[in-house]
Design an enzyme around this catalytic site. Sequence first.
Site, PDB file in Angstrom:
ATOM      1  N   GLN A  74       0.814  -1.215   0.000  1.00 34.60           N
ATOM      2  CA  GLN A  74       0.000   0.000   0.000  1.00 34.60           C
ATOM      3  C   GLN A  74       0.846   1.263   0.000  1.00 34.60           C
ATOM      4  OE1 GLN A  74      -2.354  -0.531   3.553  1.00 34.60           O
ATOM      5  NE2 GLN A  74      -3.516  -2.237   2.710  1.00 34.60           N
ATOM      6  N   HIS A 132      -0.693  -0.104   5.700  1.00 32.12           N
ATOM      7  CA  HIS A 132      -1.136   0.926   6.648  1.00 32.12           C
ATOM      8  C   HIS A 132      -0.120   2.063   6.821  1.00 32.12           C
ATOM      9  CE1 HIS A 132      -4.268  -1.879   8.768  1.00 32.12           C
ATOM     10  NE2 HIS A 132      -4.319  -1.949   7.447  1.00 32.12           N
ATOM     11  N   GLU A 226     -14.498   4.289  10.075  1.00 31.58           N
ATOM     12  CA  GLU A 226     -14.962   5.399  10.910  1.00 31.58           C
ATOM     13  C   GLU A 226     -14.737   6.748  10.244  1.00 31.58           C
ATOM     14  OE1 GLU A 226     -13.608   3.323  15.155  1.00 31.58           O
ATOM     15  OE2 GLU A 226     -12.876   5.318  14.610  1.00 31.58           O
ATOM     16  N   TYR A 236      -8.808   7.851  19.957  1.00 29.41           N
ATOM     17  CA  TYR A 236      -9.929   7.333  19.165  1.00 29.41           C
ATOM     18  C   TYR A 236     -10.064   5.807  19.237  1.00 29.41           C
ATOM     19  CZ  TYR A 236     -10.587  12.084  17.887  1.00 29.41           C
ATOM     20  OH  TYR A 236     -10.854  13.423  17.986  1.00 29.41           O
ATOM     21  N   TYR A 247      -9.958 -10.234  10.738  1.00 29.40           N
ATOM     22  CA  TYR A 247     -10.219 -10.839   9.432  1.00 29.40           C
ATOM     23  C   TYR A 247     -10.477 -12.332   9.628  1.00 29.40           C
ATOM     24  CZ  TYR A 247      -8.543  -6.469   7.456  1.00 29.40           C
ATOM     25  OH  TYR A 247      -8.388  -5.137   7.137  1.00 29.40           O
TER      26      TYR A 247
END
Length: 353
Positions: A74, A132, A226, A236, A247
Amino acid sequence: MRLLLILLLLGLLAPVRALTLVPLAEGLAHPWGLAFLPDGDLLVGERPGRLLRLDAKGQRHPISGLPPIANQGQGGLLDLALDKEGWLYLSYSEPGEGGVGTAVARARLQKDALTDWQLLFRQQPKVAGGAHFGSRLLLTEDDYLFITLGDRFTERERAQSLDNHLGKTVRLHKDGRIPADNPFVGTAGALPEIWSLGHRNMQGAALRPGSQQFWAHEHGPQGGDEVNLILPGHNYGWPRVTFGEEYGGGKIGSGTAAPGMTPPQWIWVPSIAPSGMTFYRGEQFKQWQGDLFVGALRGQALLHLRLAGDKIVSEERLLTELGERIRTVKEGPDGALYLLTDAANGRLLKLTP
């Protein structure tokens, strides 16, 4: 090629309306970042590590001078932002000792080359793996820079610790200095650039018009994406609280709420994989002024969210007929919405009434 896509949409207050969607560029390699130059040209960053200038004729001009970028999973060349002094800010996956981490730098664009490089931020620690990284950049009217960061997947527990940048948002002055009024300045063991903590993988951020509130969204695991109003010093919750699960199934943390954890403003279960985010303020879609728009990767849609005060009260899914992963959504200087689709043959699209 000009594509005219007519969609019938039911608004809460507006009559049925038509939208026009026009491709401006195709054949882009997983485009991620988008910025609007003062002369009307556009900058598009491709995740594998290429930066392009698109002129008014649609011609592409490669930009030289990029730093070493880890095109890994990613990771790659991520977000772009341009300030009023002409600095171009870039977020990217930086290779180094220990693995890879998100970095942010700024440079000047001169004759299709990046010059005067300044490294502003380097995520610590670097971690092996390609998941991530975040990362979106926000420049405020009072000259601060917000950076959203991922937890790097394998290190999710560290999102709750203030001695690292994993799963955090960061606030800097535009030149990289740390503001003296950041919430953890003077806190023992805390990195003073941290603004908020307890995040998973944040790929959308936007400033709300008028208030300059910092809003962001993040990917949940299996479910539990979110939207959050990001406040200084707030936690958070990830991975102690979440609306998602492991998963393949299995509980994460203690539930969906806990003391000291700030709840989300909106959730998606199942996941839509949100990416890209903007509040609309222009004149082309007057009925949408102040509304929030989010791209969806897995959900393959443009999501239109209406607010009442600081609460999101409704959701409308647009452009579902495209069947494409929407990576980025930004409002242009002309009041149109510009979208990047995430694919090996990605596209830049312009949405107008």
